[in-house]
Write a protein that holds these residues in place. Structure first.
Motif, PDB file in Angstrom:
ATOM      1  N   PRO A  87      -2.859 -13.591  -7.635  1.00 33.78           N
ATOM      2  CA  PRO A  87      -4.321 -13.508  -7.519  1.00 33.78           C
ATOM      3  C   PRO A  87      -5.010 -14.802  -7.929  1.00 33.78           C
ATOM      4  O   PRO A  87      -4.566 -15.480  -8.852  1.00 33.78           O
ATOM      5  N   TYR A  88      -6.086 -15.134  -7.224  1.00 40.58           N
ATOM      6  CA  TYR A  88      -6.884 -16.314  -7.562  1.00 40.58           C
ATOM      7  C   TYR A  88      -8.325 -15.875  -7.794  1.00 40.58           C
ATOM      8  O   TYR A  88      -8.733 -14.781  -7.389  1.00 40.58           O
ATOM      9  N   LYS A  89      -9.094 -16.726  -8.418  1.00 38.30           N
ATOM     10  CA  LYS A  89     -10.508 -16.433  -8.657  1.00 38.30           C
ATOM     11  C   LYS A  89     -11.339 -17.035  -7.519  1.00 38.30           C
ATOM     12  O   LYS A  89     -12.061 -18.019  -7.706  1.00 38.30           O
ATOM     13  N   GLY A  90     -11.174 -16.463  -6.345  1.00 40.93           N
ATOM     14  CA  GLY A  90     -11.942 -16.912  -5.195  1.00 40.93           C
ATOM     15  C   GLY A  90     -11.074 -17.530  -4.111  1.00 40.93           C
ATOM     16  O   GLY A  90      -9.881 -17.793  -4.300  1.00 40.93           O
ATOM     17  N   ALA A  91     -11.711 -17.797  -2.968  1.00 41.06           N
ATOM     18  CA  ALA A  91     -10.985 -18.305  -1.804  1.00 41.06           C
ATOM     19  C   ALA A  91     -10.565 -19.761  -1.965  1.00 41.06           C
ATOM     20  O   ALA A  91      -9.482 -20.152  -1.515  1.00 41.06           O
ATOM     21  N   SER A  98      -4.266 -14.019  -2.876  1.00 39.37           N
ATOM     22  CA  SER A  98      -5.505 -13.313  -2.513  1.00 39.37           C
ATOM     23  C   SER A  98      -6.635 -13.844  -3.377  1.00 39.37           C
ATOM     24  O   SER A  98      -6.419 -14.647  -4.298  1.00 39.37           O
ATOM     25  N   THR A  99      -7.839 -13.385  -3.112  1.00 41.60           N
ATOM     26  CA  THR A  99      -9.006 -13.829  -3.867  1.00 41.60           C
ATOM     27  C   THR A  99      -9.220 -13.035  -5.153  1.00 41.60           C
ATOM     28  O   THR A  99     -10.260 -13.131  -5.772  1.00 41.60           O
ATOM     29  N   GLY A 100      -8.220 -12.238  -5.559  1.00 39.54           N
ATOM     30  CA  GLY A 100      -8.333 -11.539  -6.835  1.00 39.54           C
ATOM     31  C   GLY A 100      -7.807 -10.118  -6.790  1.00 39.54           C
ATOM     32  O   GLY A 100      -7.686  -9.512  -5.715  1.00 39.54           O
ATOM     33  N   ILE A 101      -7.497  -9.584  -7.960  1.00 38.68           N
ATOM     34  CA  ILE A 101      -7.022  -8.210  -8.086  1.00 38.68           C
ATOM     35  C   ILE A 101      -8.073  -7.253  -7.516  1.00 38.68           C
ATOM     36  O   ILE A 101      -9.253  -7.311  -7.878  1.00 38.68           O
ATOM     37  N   GLY A 102      -7.646  -6.378  -6.611  1.00 43.95           N
ATOM     38  CA  GLY A 102      -8.552  -5.387  -6.043  1.00 43.95           C
ATOM     39  C   GLY A 102      -9.434  -5.892  -4.923  1.00 43.95           C
ATOM     40  O   GLY A 102     -10.218  -5.130  -4.371  1.00 43.95           O
ATOM     41  N   SER A 103      -9.306  -7.167  -4.575  1.00 44.32           N
ATOM     42  CA  SER A 103     -10.092  -7.693  -3.444  1.00 44.32           C
ATOM     43  C   SER A 103      -9.537  -7.117  -2.145  1.00 44.32           C
ATOM     44  O   SER A 103      -8.387  -6.674  -2.087  1.00 44.32           O
ATOM     45  N   PRO A 104     -10.344  -7.111  -1.079  1.00 42.57           N
ATOM     46  CA  PRO A 104      -9.823  -6.575   0.191  1.00 42.57           C
ATOM     47  C   PRO A 104      -8.594  -7.329   0.676  1.00 42.57           C
ATOM     48  O   PRO A 104      -7.715  -6.750   1.322  1.00 42.57           O
ATOM     49  N   HIS A 105      -8.505  -8.611   0.345  1.00 48.76           N
ATOM     50  CA  HIS A 105      -7.357  -9.405   0.789  1.00 48.76           C
ATOM     51  C   HIS A 105      -6.107  -9.070  -0.027  1.00 48.76           C
ATOM     52  O   HIS A 105      -4.996  -9.057   0.505  1.00 48.76           O
ATOM     53  N   HIS A 106      -6.285  -8.780  -1.302  1.00 41.86           N
ATOM     54  CA  HIS A 106      -5.168  -8.298  -2.119  1.00 41.86           C
ATOM     55  C   HIS A 106      -4.662  -6.970  -1.558  1.00 41.86           C
ATOM     56  O   HIS A 106      -3.454  -6.782  -1.345  1.00 41.86           O
ATOM     57  N   LEU A 107      -5.580  -6.057  -1.297  1.00 41.40           N
ATOM     58  CA  LEU A 107      -5.185  -4.729  -0.829  1.00 41.40           C
ATOM     59  C   LEU A 107      -4.594  -4.783   0.576  1.00 41.40           C
ATOM     60  O   LEU A 107      -3.703  -3.995   0.908  1.00 41.40           O
ATOM     61  N   ALA A 108      -5.076  -5.717   1.403  1.00 42.67           N
ATOM     62  CA  ALA A 108      -4.475  -5.892   2.734  1.00 42.67           C
ATOM     63  C   ALA A 108      -3.008  -6.286   2.593  1.00 42.67           C
ATOM     64  O   ALA A 108      -2.133  -5.784   3.315  1.00 42.67           O
ATOM     65  N   GLY A 109      -2.736  -7.184   1.646  1.00 38.23           N
ATOM     66  CA  GLY A 109      -1.363  -7.594   1.399  1.00 38.23           C
ATOM     67  C   GLY A 109      -0.499  -6.445   0.897  1.00 38.23           C
ATOM     68  O   GLY A 109       0.665  -6.295   1.299  1.00 38.23           O
ATOM     69  N   GLU A 110      -1.073  -5.612   0.028  1.00 35.73           N
ATOM     70  CA  GLU A 110      -0.320  -4.474  -0.501  1.00 35.73           C
ATOM     71  C   GLU A 110      -0.037  -3.449   0.591  1.00 35.73           C
ATOM     72  O   GLU A 110       1.055  -2.860   0.645  1.00 35.73           O
ATOM     73  N   LEU A 111      -1.021  -3.214   1.459  1.00 37.40           N
ATOM     74  CA  LEU A 111      -0.802  -2.307   2.581  1.00 37.40           C
ATOM     75  C   LEU A 111       0.305  -2.830   3.496  1.00 37.40           C
ATOM     76  O   LEU A 111       1.159  -2.079   3.969  1.00 37.40           O
ATOM     77  N   PHE A 112       0.261  -4.135   3.747  1.00 34.30           N
ATOM     78  CA  PHE A 112       1.275  -4.747   4.592  1.00 34.30           C
ATOM     79  C   PHE A 112       2.665  -4.546   3.991  1.00 34.30           C
ATOM     80  O   PHE A 112       3.613  -4.145   4.676  1.00 34.30           O
ATOM     81  N   LYS A 113       2.814  -4.824   2.701  1.00 36.20           N
ATOM     82  CA  LYS A 113       4.116  -4.676   2.049  1.00 36.20           C
ATOM     83  C   LYS A 113       4.606  -3.240   2.099  1.00 36.20           C
ATOM     84  O   LYS A 113       5.799  -2.982   2.313  1.00 36.20           O
ATOM     85  N   SER A 114       3.673  -2.301   1.914  1.00 34.08           N
ATOM     86  CA  SER A 114       4.042  -0.893   1.946  1.00 34.08           C
ATOM     87  C   SER A 114       4.497  -0.466   3.343  1.00 34.08           C
ATOM     88  O   SER A 114       5.528   0.205   3.496  1.00 34.08           O
ATOM     89  N   MET A 115       3.749  -0.878   4.353  1.00 33.39           N
ATOM     90  CA  MET A 115       4.078  -0.490   5.725  1.00 33.39           C
ATOM     91  C   MET A 115       5.339  -1.195   6.233  1.00 33.39           C
ATOM     92  O   MET A 115       6.108  -0.628   7.011  1.00 33.39           O
ATOM     93  N   ALA A 116       5.541  -2.448   5.792  1.00 31.97           N
ATOM     94  CA  ALA A 116       6.710  -3.207   6.240  1.00 31.97           C
ATOM     95  C   ALA A 116       7.940  -2.940   5.373  1.00 31.97           C
ATOM     96  O   ALA A 116       9.054  -3.328   5.746  1.00 31.97           O
ATOM     97  N   ASP A 117       7.722  -2.278   4.225  1.00 32.05           N
ATOM     98  CA  ASP A 117       8.796  -2.000   3.279  1.00 32.05           C
ATOM     99  C   ASP A 117       9.463  -3.296   2.822  1.00 32.05           C
ATOM    100  O   ASP A 117      10.689  -3.455   2.894  1.00 32.05           O
TER     101      ASP A 117
END
Length: 328
Positions: A187-191, A161-180
């Motif tokens: 995390p990276y410092k930018g795209a 993702s583009t960093g801790i707390g970025s929308p792309h990081h959180l999208a990944g976390e939501l995906f992992k939670s929903m997919a179990d």
């Protein structure tokens, strides 16, 4: 009997009220009569910067006043946002708001402003979807196959993702939670560095913005599995959404709004709103931004305020699930 003191006090209050109303009307009638500053919490050349400059140029054409775009990156947009929150509520200092502004209240325990209460949310100009991509070596062609593979390799696959707390990081976390499923977040410092690593195969999966991923999908360096938006993007109509692939109500992405300090006169807000809607409906702006995946919105201040409130709540839940904390 009316006491003289009460009479004069009442008359003075009425006069002050009328004077304030008249002053506000005069402000709106003459607005704008000098340069405007549009604060952007990102470096130049990104989508947010492009949006502010494109719409600001149309303001200049209509009103004959310069719109100076000031890039003030840092603090996950908090630096630029605070500057606008503490500026005079006269319509001459604008903020280009993004999804970062509704994520930050959950990431930062103490902030010098309240993004919902300290701003008039003039209009949401446009949104851009996110995209889930994998390196071509990953043997999956859709989200269902990705879930199966991730479950077969718990804690082994990496998503960037583009960093801790970025929308792309959180999208990944939501995906992992929903997919179990269990995957490692990198995390990276930018795209740019994130894209570089997924294209090179150093990480398997990337949750990123469509604007930065779709060129690599088109040239075959990455494989697209899903859009994170609620519906398919007209710029990539063949790529299904996560919702279509069984992830009910999954919706993330970026958006670009116009905001001014709370207390800005209503008539000034109305002028800004009307001119912004005119600008984002012009063919040259649409032709420039739609290939970036932009979908234009142009809602009312009331609708946008309700949306901002809902976004703060939604991303607050995502931050809680992810356990993300602000860096630094």
């Amino acid at each position: 009997m009316i006491h003289a003191r009460h009479y004069f006090a009442t008359s003075a209050f009425a006069l002050l009220t009328l004077t304030a109303v008249d002053a506000a009307a005069q402000t709106a009638a003459n607005y704008p009569n000098r340069a405007m500053r549009w604060m952007v919490g990102y470096t130049p050349s990104g989508t947010a910067d492009m949006m502010a400059r494109a719409v600001g140029a149309k303001f200049n054409e209509t009103w004959g006043q310069p719109v100076i775009v000031e890039n003030r990156p840092g603090g996950a947009t908090n630096i630029a946002t605070e500057m606008v929150a503490k500026s005079a509520p006269d319509g001459y200092t604008l903020l280009l708001g993004t999804v970062a502004n509704v994520i930050n209240p959950s990431l930062y325990p103490k902030m010098a402003f309240d993004f919902h209460k300290d701003f008039v949310h003039v209009t949401n100009m446009a949104s851009t979807p996110g995209m889930v991509v994998v390196h071509p070596s990953v043997p999956v062609k859709n989200i269902k196959e990705l879930v199966v593979l991730a479950k077969a390799r718990p804690g082994q696959m990496r998503h960037g993702s583009t960093g801790i707390g970025s929308p792309h990081h959180l999208a990944g976390e939501l995906f992992k939670s929903m997919a179990d499923v269990k995957m490692i977040h990198v995390p990276y410092k930018g795209a740019t560095p994130a894209i570089t690593d997924v294209v090179a195969g150093h990480i398997e999966i990337y949750f990123g913005a469509m604007v930065s991923t779709v060129p690599h999908v088109k040239n075959g360096r990455l494989r697209a599995l899903a859009m994170t938006s609620a519906k398919r993007s007209p710029a990539a109509p063949d790529i299904p959404t996560l919702q279509e692939q069984g992830f009910k109500n999954f919706e993330t992405g970026s958006w670009f709004g116009l905001h001014v300090p709370a207390g800005t006169p209503r008539d000034v807000v109305a002028k800004l709103h009307a001119e912004t809607l005119r600008a984002i409906n012009l063919p040259d702006i649409r032709n420039r931004m739609q290939p970036e995946g932009a979908e234009f919105i142009g809602d009312t201040p009331e609708q946008f305020a309700a949306y901002v409130r809902g976004e703060i709540e939604k991303w607050g839940r995502a931050v809680k699930v992810s356990g993300a904390k602000a860096e630094g």
